[in-house]
Design a protein around this motif. Structure first.
Motif, mmCIF file in Angstrom:
data_model
loop_
_atom_site.group_PDB
_atom_site.id
_atom_site.type_symbol
_atom_site.label_atom_id
_atom_site.label_comp_id
_atom_site.label_asym_id
_atom_site.label_seq_id
_atom_site.Cartn_x
_atom_site.Cartn_y
_atom_site.Cartn_z
ATOM 1 N N ARG A 150 0.825 -1.210 0.000
ATOM 2 C CA ARG A 150 0.000 0.000 0.000
ATOM 3 C C ARG A 150 0.861 1.262 0.000
ATOM 4 N NH1 ARG A 150 -4.380 1.882 4.469
ATOM 5 N NH2 ARG A 150 -5.518 0.032 3.869
ATOM 6 N N ASP A 153 2.225 1.870 -3.364
ATOM 7 C CA ASP A 153 1.206 2.431 -4.261
ATOM 8 C C ASP A 153 1.112 3.934 -4.067
ATOM 9 O OD1 ASP A 153 -2.213 2.524 -4.840
ATOM 10 O OD2 ASP A 153 -0.806 1.609 -6.236
ATOM 11 N N ARG A 154 1.191 4.362 -2.810
ATOM 12 C CA ARG A 154 1.149 5.805 -2.526
ATOM 13 C C ARG A 154 2.316 6.521 -3.156
ATOM 14 N NH1 ARG A 154 -0.320 10.470 -1.481
ATOM 15 N NH2 ARG A 154 -0.596 11.343 0.595
ATOM 16 N N ILE A 156 4.006 5.572 -5.732
ATOM 17 C CA ILE A 156 3.868 5.601 -7.189
ATOM 18 C C ILE A 156 2.973 6.766 -7.588
ATOM 19 C CG2 ILE A 156 2.978 4.351 -9.195
ATOM 20 C CD1 ILE A 156 3.835 1.769 -7.775
ATOM 21 N N GLY A 157 1.917 6.980 -6.818
ATOM 22 C CA GLY A 157 1.064 8.136 -7.084
ATOM 23 C C GLY A 157 1.847 9.440 -6.980
ATOM 24 N N GLU A 199 -0.395 -7.127 -9.586
ATOM 25 C CA GLU A 199 -1.765 -6.750 -9.937
ATOM 26 C C GLU A 199 -2.168 -5.458 -9.239
ATOM 27 O OE1 GLU A 199 -5.066 -8.909 -8.368
ATOM 28 O OE2 GLU A 199 -6.244 -7.342 -9.395
ATOM 29 N N ILE A 200 -1.680 -5.284 -8.016
ATOM 30 C CA ILE A 200 -2.061 -4.072 -7.295
ATOM 31 C C ILE A 200 -1.242 -2.878 -7.773
ATOM 32 C CG2 ILE A 200 -2.128 -2.994 -5.030
ATOM 33 C CD1 ILE A 200 -2.526 -5.746 -3.825
ATOM 34 N N LEU A 201 0.061 -3.088 -8.010
ATOM 35 C CA LEU A 201 0.896 -1.941 -8.316
ATOM 36 C C LEU A 201 0.983 -1.626 -9.802
ATOM 37 C CD1 LEU A 201 3.779 -2.428 -5.740
ATOM 38 C CD2 LEU A 201 1.805 -0.947 -5.611
ATOM 39 N N SER A 202 0.831 -2.638 -10.642
ATOM 40 C CA SER A 202 0.787 -2.425 -12.101
ATOM 41 C C SER A 202 1.977 -1.653 -12.640
ATOM 42 C CB SER A 202 -0.468 -1.665 -12.520
ATOM 43 O OG SER A 202 -1.607 -2.247 -12.004
ATOM 44 N N ILE A 203 3.166 -1.984 -12.228
ATOM 45 C CA ILE A 203 4.362 -1.416 -12.865
ATOM 46 C C ILE A 203 5.271 -2.587 -13.231
ATOM 47 C CG2 ILE A 203 4.283 0.850 -11.764
ATOM 48 C CD1 ILE A 203 6.300 -0.074 -9.748
#
Lengths: 273, 226
Positions: A150, A153-154, A156-157, A199-203
């Motif tokens: 998580r 993911d933050r 990456i945003g 799948e969650i991060l998609s990089i």
């Protein structure tokens, strides 16, 4: 043209500093001119992992504030001559970083080196955003567990919002480096599997670094793991990841520990405690 | 302040119907007014028949105590360009016909919704953790996933063509008919026009499936789409 890479994660303790040192050493061993820069002002670790803690005279903050010139602060590695370190300050904190000063330092580093690898501090505040601001590409270090995913993911945003490239409307390359991966625990469902994280991060996946005692051993010796024990499984994984950073396409596998002894080959799988 | 009110009075004399039935949001960012001054301003506007539905450009701390009688602080307004004010010689007709007061979106002051402005938002990328999408004007469609720790807040319905792992808040501006659709339910919280349900209270059989949620009375009803 130099490439500026930021090694970031959001979550602390996932392996940013270890990976910065390992990837930097792997690229330097391949003949590239590399500088690794510690942006964790006040909690510096990169100098310890590189074994240079007793040679630090000037640091990034000194250069940012103009108290020292860049060549005075750069420390050349004793083992690989194309590898340099720009350490952080231990006595100041991240508020001492100035955006204009950092921009100037990164500019000077771009002129001197092929690769500028910035070791970001944990978190999403000033230290992390300044470390990522000038990056052309990012290595997002993630452990296969939910809080790390998580937080990644933050981050990456933020990479898509708070970098110079994002402000100009360009894309910043993002690569996932999955560290502390334990295939046995993943199979048992105790850790997230690679596919779940992807799948969650998609990089795109840069590499999978297996969990290994070699990492701690190397960092206590003050040697990047790719120099300390180049045939160990994490080192081999880092070498492959460095090749992928340079643009080579290699299939991603999880290297396993190689046991040279006959008994080791008979009982090849590491015993689970 | 007196000068500004004087100019306002002159404008009202030129076109008395200009503000009629237009909901007004007052932008206080350039005024430097605090609690008592703001109250005096709103009193002056009220006396002139100007209906203030909200304010922006001011911090809660500047308002002091006794906030109950002030209009709400609204955010997220976008500048819509200037509005043609009728000249001194012209009579009543304002630049565009007065919009009926909408329960819905706060508008930068004072401007009717310009023709051609979209009332639905399409995002063609996943929404990352920590990102917050606010679109009070209508529906939001996401071509991707909504990560855990992200939120979508819409005036209309929310459509997620991917996994919904974060929060979805629909019908923000009072539309109880708004719905939430997703291809994979893993949401932390769903809300429609004030009623909400958290992950704990959702039917476990619906987790991981394509689901639609709508408001049934005071509760959120959910059903699988497959």
């Amino acid at each position: 043209m130099a490439r500026v890479i930021v090694v970031t994660s959001g979550k602390g303790g996932v392996g940013k500093t270890t990976s910065t040192a390992a990837l930097g050493a792997a690229l330097a061993q391949a003949g590239q001119n590399v500088v690794v820069v510690d942006f964790d002002v006040g909690l510096r670790n990169l100098d310890l992992v590189m074994g240079a803690e007793r040679r630090v005279v000037f640091d990034l903050i000194n250069v940012v504030h103009g108290d020292a010139k860049l060549p005075q602060a750069l420390i050349r590695d004793k083992r690989v001559e194309t590898l340099h370190l720009l350490p952080a300050s231990q006595t100041r904190d991240k508020d001492a970083l100035r955006p204009e000063g950092v921009a100037r330092v990164i500019g000077e580093l771009r002129d001197r080196f092929d690769w500028v690898i910035c070791d970001s501090p944990a978190g999403i505040e000033r230290g992390a955003t300044l470390a990522m601001y000038h990056a052309d590409a990012a290595v997002v270090v993630t452990n296969p567990e939910v809080s790390s995913v998580r937080d990644s993911d933050r981050i990456i945003g933020l990479l898509d919002a708070k970098t110079q490239r994002a402000e100009r409307g360009e894309t910043i390359e993002k690569h996932l480096l999955l560290t502390r991966y334990d295939p046995v625990r993943a199979a048992r469902g105790e850790m997230l599997k690679t596919e779940d994280v992807l799948e969650i991060l998609s990089i795109p996946l840069l590499g999978i670094i297996p969990d290994s005692q070699e990492v701690l051993r190397a960092s206590n010796l003050g040697i990047p793991v790719t120099l300390a024990n180049a045939s160990s499984s994490p080192a081999r994984a880092y070498f492959e990841a460095a090749k992928r950073l340079k643009g080579e396409t290699l299939p991603v596998t999880v290297p396993v520990e190689r046991n040279a002894s006959f008994i080791g080959r008979l009982f090849g799988r590491r015993a689970v405690a | 302040m007196a000068d500004w009110l004087g100019e306002l009075d002159a404008q009202l004399q030129r076109s008395p119907d200009f503000f009629a039935s237009r909901p007004i949001v007052v932008d206080l960012s350039a005024s430097g007014l605090r609690g008592p001054g703001i109250r005096a301003l709103f009193q002056a506007l009220y006396e002139r028949g100007i209906r203030v539905v909200g304010m922006e450009g001011v911090e809660m701390t500047a308002l002091g105590t006794g906030l109950a009688d002030l209009p709400p602080i609204l955010g997220g307004g976008r500048p819509a360009g200037g509005v043609e004010l009728p000249g001194a010689g012209g009579q009543a007709a304002p630049a565009e016909a007065p919009e009926p007061a909408q329960a819905a979106p706060p508008e930068p002051q004072p401007a009717p919704v310009p023709a051609g402005e979209a009332n639905s938002l399409l995002l063609d990328q996943s929404v990352r953790s920590g990102q917050s999408v606010h679109f009070p004007r209508g529906d939001v469609t996401v071509l991707g996933a909504v990560a855990s720790g992200a939120e979508i807040v819409a005036g209309g319905s929310i459509h997620v063509y991917g996994a919904l792992r974060g929060r979805a808040i629909a019908g923000l501006t009072g539309d109880a008919r708004a719905r939430i659709f997703c291809q994979r339910l893993d949401a932390e919280l769903l809300a429609i026009d004030g009623a909400y349900t958290t992950a704990d209270d959702m039917d476990p059989a619906l987790r991981g499936r394509p689901v639609q949620a709508w408001r049934q009375g005071e509760a959120i009803a959910m059903a699988a789409l497959d």
